[in-house]
Design an enzyme around this catalytic site. Structure first.
Site, PDB file in Angstrom:
ATOM      1  N   ARG A 113      23.713  24.133  52.815  1.00 23.57           N
ATOM      2  CA  ARG A 113      24.407  24.278  54.105  1.00 23.57           C
ATOM      3  C   ARG A 113      25.908  23.996  54.002  1.00 23.57           C
ATOM      4  O   ARG A 113      26.569  23.656  54.985  1.00 23.57           O
ATOM      5  CB  ARG A 113      23.808  23.377  55.181  1.00 23.57           C
ATOM      6  CG  ARG A 113      22.376  23.732  55.545  1.00 23.57           C
ATOM      7  CD  ARG A 113      22.049  23.225  56.932  1.00 23.57           C
ATOM      8  NE  ARG A 113      20.714  23.636  57.306  1.00 23.57           N
ATOM      9  CZ  ARG A 113      19.641  22.871  57.151  1.00 23.57           C
ATOM     10  NH1 ARG A 113      19.759  21.675  56.622  1.00 23.57           N
ATOM     11  NH2 ARG A 113      18.469  23.309  57.530  1.00 23.57           N
ATOM     12  N   LYS A 135      38.791  32.957  54.438  1.00 19.64           N
ATOM     13  CA  LYS A 135      37.861  34.093  54.521  1.00 19.64           C
ATOM     14  C   LYS A 135      37.127  34.189  53.192  1.00 19.64           C
ATOM     15  O   LYS A 135      37.752  34.287  52.126  1.00 19.64           O
ATOM     16  CB  LYS A 135      38.615  35.403  54.761  1.00 19.64           C
ATOM     17  CG  LYS A 135      39.058  35.602  56.195  1.00 19.64           C
ATOM     18  CD  LYS A 135      39.642  37.000  56.375  1.00 19.64           C
ATOM     19  CE  LYS A 135      40.153  37.224  57.776  1.00 19.64           C
ATOM     20  NZ  LYS A 135      40.839  38.525  57.938  1.00 19.64           N
ATOM     21  N   GLU A 177      51.457  42.655  48.603  1.00 15.96           N
ATOM     22  CA  GLU A 177      51.044  41.672  49.623  1.00 15.96           C
ATOM     23  C   GLU A 177      52.135  40.618  49.837  1.00 15.96           C
ATOM     24  O   GLU A 177      52.304  40.109  50.943  1.00 15.96           O
ATOM     25  CB  GLU A 177      49.722  40.992  49.228  1.00 15.96           C
ATOM     26  CG  GLU A 177      48.511  41.919  49.171  1.00 15.96           C
ATOM     27  CD  GLU A 177      47.904  42.256  50.545  1.00 15.96           C
ATOM     28  OE1 GLU A 177      48.423  41.808  51.584  1.00 15.96           O
ATOM     29  OE2 GLU A 177      46.889  42.984  50.559  1.00 15.96           O
ATOM     30  N   LYS A 218      51.495  32.296  55.468  1.00 18.25           N
ATOM     31  CA  LYS A 218      50.077  32.536  55.738  1.00 18.25           C
ATOM     32  C   LYS A 218      49.405  31.287  56.315  1.00 18.25           C
ATOM     33  O   LYS A 218      48.623  31.374  57.267  1.00 18.25           O
ATOM     34  CB  LYS A 218      49.338  33.019  54.486  1.00 18.25           C
ATOM     35  CG  LYS A 218      47.868  33.230  54.800  1.00 18.25           C
ATOM     36  CD  LYS A 218      47.198  34.370  54.131  1.00 18.25           C
ATOM     37  CE  LYS A 218      45.794  34.545  54.726  1.00 18.25           C
ATOM     38  NZ  LYS A 218      44.921  35.358  53.940  1.00 18.25           N
ATOM     39  N   GLU A 228      41.142  34.910  63.709  1.00 19.03           N
ATOM     40  CA  GLU A 228      41.692  36.260  63.854  1.00 19.03           C
ATOM     41  C   GLU A 228      41.411  36.868  65.232  1.00 19.03           C
ATOM     42  O   GLU A 228      40.843  37.950  65.354  1.00 19.03           O
ATOM     43  CB  GLU A 228      41.170  37.188  62.733  1.00 19.03           C
ATOM     44  CG  GLU A 228      42.020  38.446  62.603  1.00 19.03           C
ATOM     45  CD  GLU A 228      41.685  39.302  61.395  1.00 19.03           C
ATOM     46  OE1 GLU A 228      41.418  38.751  60.326  1.00 19.03           O
ATOM     47  OE2 GLU A 228      41.721  40.531  61.558  1.00 19.03           O
ATOM     48  N   ARG A 232      46.612  36.543  63.620  1.00 19.97           N
ATOM     49  CA  ARG A 232      46.184  36.763  62.220  1.00 19.97           C
ATOM     50  C   ARG A 232      46.050  38.247  61.905  1.00 19.97           C
ATOM     51  O   ARG A 232      46.141  38.650  60.747  1.00 19.97           O
ATOM     52  CB  ARG A 232      44.871  36.007  61.954  1.00 19.97           C
ATOM     53  CG  ARG A 232      44.516  35.989  60.473  1.00 19.97           C
ATOM     54  CD  ARG A 232      43.435  34.984  60.138  1.00 19.97           C
ATOM     55  NE  ARG A 232      43.137  35.049  58.723  1.00 19.97           N
ATOM     56  CZ  ARG A 232      42.386  34.187  58.058  1.00 19.97           C
ATOM     57  NH1 ARG A 232      41.851  33.154  58.686  1.00 19.97           N
ATOM     58  NH2 ARG A 232      42.148  34.326  56.766  1.00 19.97           N
ATOM     59  N   ASN A 236      47.261  42.293  58.626  1.00 18.91           N
ATOM     60  CA  ASN A 236      46.724  43.613  58.265  1.00 18.91           C
ATOM     61  C   ASN A 236      47.817  44.686  58.251  1.00 18.91           C
ATOM     62  O   ASN A 236      47.494  45.879  58.216  1.00 18.91           O
ATOM     63  CB  ASN A 236      45.612  44.022  59.237  1.00 18.91           C
ATOM     64  CG  ASN A 236      44.403  43.130  59.082  1.00 18.91           C
ATOM     65  OD1 ASN A 236      44.081  42.693  57.977  1.00 18.91           O
ATOM     66  ND2 ASN A 236      43.754  42.809  60.187  1.00 18.91           N
ATOM     67  N   HIS A 239      47.344  47.832  56.318  1.00 19.24           N
ATOM     68  CA  HIS A 239      45.966  47.867  55.832  1.00 19.24           C
ATOM     69  C   HIS A 239      45.097  48.946  56.484  1.00 19.24           C
ATOM     70  O   HIS A 239      44.124  49.383  55.875  1.00 19.24           O
ATOM     71  CB  HIS A 239      45.307  46.490  55.978  1.00 19.24           C
ATOM     72  CG  HIS A 239      45.729  45.526  54.914  1.00 19.24           C
ATOM     73  ND1 HIS A 239      47.042  45.142  54.750  1.00 19.24           N
ATOM     74  CD2 HIS A 239      45.035  44.889  53.938  1.00 19.24           C
ATOM     75  CE1 HIS A 239      47.126  44.301  53.730  1.00 19.24           C
ATOM     76  NE2 HIS A 239      45.926  44.131  53.220  1.00 19.24           N
ATOM     77  N   HIS A 243      43.163  51.074  53.893  1.00 20.26           N
ATOM     78  CA  HIS A 243      41.702  51.204  53.773  1.00 20.26           C
ATOM     79  C   HIS A 243      41.298  52.668  53.768  1.00 20.26           C
ATOM     80  O   HIS A 243      40.379  53.077  53.043  1.00 20.26           O
ATOM     81  CB  HIS A 243      41.000  50.442  54.904  1.00 20.26           C
ATOM     82  CG  HIS A 243      41.139  48.950  54.764  1.00 20.26           C
ATOM     83  ND1 HIS A 243      41.102  48.084  55.823  1.00 20.26           N
ATOM     84  CD2 HIS A 243      41.349  48.174  53.665  1.00 20.26           C
ATOM     85  CE1 HIS A 243      41.268  46.837  55.386  1.00 20.26           C
ATOM     86  NE2 HIS A 243      41.419  46.876  54.078  1.00 20.26           N
ATOM     87  N   HIS A 258      44.117  48.108  45.440  1.00 19.83           N
ATOM     88  CA  HIS A 258      44.309  47.704  46.832  1.00 19.83           C
ATOM     89  C   HIS A 258      45.810  47.575  47.140  1.00 19.83           C
ATOM     90  O   HIS A 258      46.296  48.076  48.163  1.00 19.83           O
ATOM     91  CB  HIS A 258      43.584  46.379  47.087  1.00 19.83           C
ATOM     92  CG  HIS A 258      43.768  45.867  48.482  1.00 19.83           C
ATOM     93  ND1 HIS A 258      43.312  46.555  49.589  1.00 19.83           N
ATOM     94  CD2 HIS A 258      44.382  44.747  48.965  1.00 19.83           C
ATOM     95  CE1 HIS A 258      43.622  45.873  50.686  1.00 19.83           C
ATOM     96  NE2 HIS A 258      44.271  44.778  50.334  1.00 19.83           N
TER      97      HIS A 258
HETATM   98  N1  GLY Z   1      43.694  38.890  54.163  1.00 15.20           N
HETATM   99  C1  GLY Z   1      43.964  38.784  55.543  1.00 15.20           C
HETATM  100  C2  GLY Z   1      43.552  37.486  56.149  1.00 15.20           C
HETATM  101  O1  GLY Z   1      43.281  36.537  55.449  1.00 15.20           O
HETATM  102  O2  GLY Z   1      43.477  37.404  57.344  1.00 15.20           O
END
Ligand code: GLY
Length: 348
Positions: A113, A135, A177, A218, A228, A232, A236, A239, A243, A258
């Site tokens: 857990r 993430k 990035e 960040k 997000e 946040r 993107n 992006h 994508h 990418h």
């Molecule tokens: N890679 C975008 C974020 O972490 O929100």
């Protein structure tokens, strides 16, 4: 050594430690009763250096690839943790790029857990983006990062030295990035400094400073909007187009990284911003010149209609409309909800 905090709900949820040598990691690891180390085979030398200074309770190598970024690998990691005796007091340390940190982070989130985890990102892309913000997750069926959670690592340890064996193409992927981050927040003219750095032979000390500056941007965004819901989404930038480019490249059997797709995606976002009257004329041309100086691609490999079709399939699309991150100037972005068809029509 510099420490940047991710502060959520008034408490420190994670730390980004920026250091110019791997030696600074040892005292951080010594704070945990047992450390389990998982690493990508490509950076075995980094893992060995860490293990020699602070022997882990267990060590496991991964052959990280987008194809192996799945539940099977996560379950394999969980089996290893169980067999090796990892308990609730253990720390799982992941050494590698974004695929490794995503896989290990997710395994740590579900094993017993949830146990504590930390990252030593070894690609520029992971240092400025993937390994910060919590993430974690894996691909599922045909969808990228479809299964996962947001949970913060104990710390992310950033050291430019570990990039010395990173292939040039992967370095440039991360550079896209890095530049993206400073297009969102250009505190201290970091964007101009990054373009100057990337246009000249590598200078490790400046690179370390810029990685820390990007981490600060960040960490600030994640602190204000971990889940997000709003700000946040700015991360993107480029992006949505990227994508679509990556999707079409896979279909066509083209090899596009990418970061390369993000670089081109940012240029398209800048052109769209100009066409919508949000950005001053000439911004896209300036970015294009900067990309060329840095060695980043500028050509769009697919026609607008093809990209429109792919964009509407994006998992972040809401019906026909998409949250596009647009640029109003260097260091300032704006989110607008428009349809993919409308966006493409403005780009023709
Ligand atoms: N890679 C975008 C974020 O972490 O929100």
């Amino acid at each position: 050594m510099e420490e940047i905090r991710v502060v959520i709900g008034g408490r420190t949820a994670s730390r980004v430690i920026s250091a110019d040598s791997l030696q600074a990691l040892t005292p951080l690891l010594e704070a945990y009763p047992k450390v389990f180390l998982v690493y990508d085979r490509n950076v075995a030398w980094v893992a060995q250096e860490i293990a020699a200074a602070c022997p882990p309770a267990g060590m496991k190598v991964l052959d990280a690839s987008e194809k192996a970024k799945d539940m099977a690998t996560v379950l394999d990691l969980c089996s290893w943790l169980l067999e090796a005796g990892a308990d609730r007091s253990s720390l799982l340390l992941a050494v590698g790029g974004g695929i490794t940190t995503d896989l290990a982070g997710f395994a740590a989130c579900i094993y017993r857990r949830g146990i504590r985890f930390a990252f030593v990102p070894t690609t520029l892309l992971a240092q400025v983006d993937a390994a910060i913000g919590g993430k974690t997750g894996v691909n599922f069926l045909d969808f990228k990062n479809m299964l996962g959670v947001i949970r913060q690592p104990e710390f992310t340890f950033e050291c430019a030295q570990v990039l010395r064996t990173l292939p040039r193409r992967d370095f440039l992927s991360g550079a896209a990035e890095l530049l993206k981050t400073f297009l969102i927040d250009n505190t201290g003219n970091a964007y101009e400094k990054a373009v100057a750095l990337l246009s000249a032979p590598a200078d490790s000390a400046t690179l370390q400073t810029l990685i820390a500056a990007a981490a600060k941007v960040k960490a600030g965004i994640v602190s204000r909007d971990e889940q997000e819901r709003g700000e946040r989404r700015c991360l993107n930038l480029g992006h949505t187009f990227a994508h679509a480019i990556e999707h079409e490249a896979r279909q066509a059997g083209l090899d596009v990284t990418h970061g390369e797709a993000v670089a081109v995606g940012i240029l398209l976002a800048a052109r769209l911003s100009e066409a919508m009257g949000l950005a001053p004329k000439g911004l896209a041309a300036r970015l294009e010149a900067d990309w060329t100086a840095c060695g980043l691609p500028t050509g769009v490999p697919f026609d607008p209609a093809t990209l429109t079709a792919a964009m509407t399939k994006d998992k972040k699309a809401e019906g026909d409309t998409i949250h596009f991150v647009l640029l109003s100037s260097i260091g300032q972005v704006e989110i607008r909800k428009i349809s993919a068809a409308e966006a493409t029509a403005l780009l023709i």
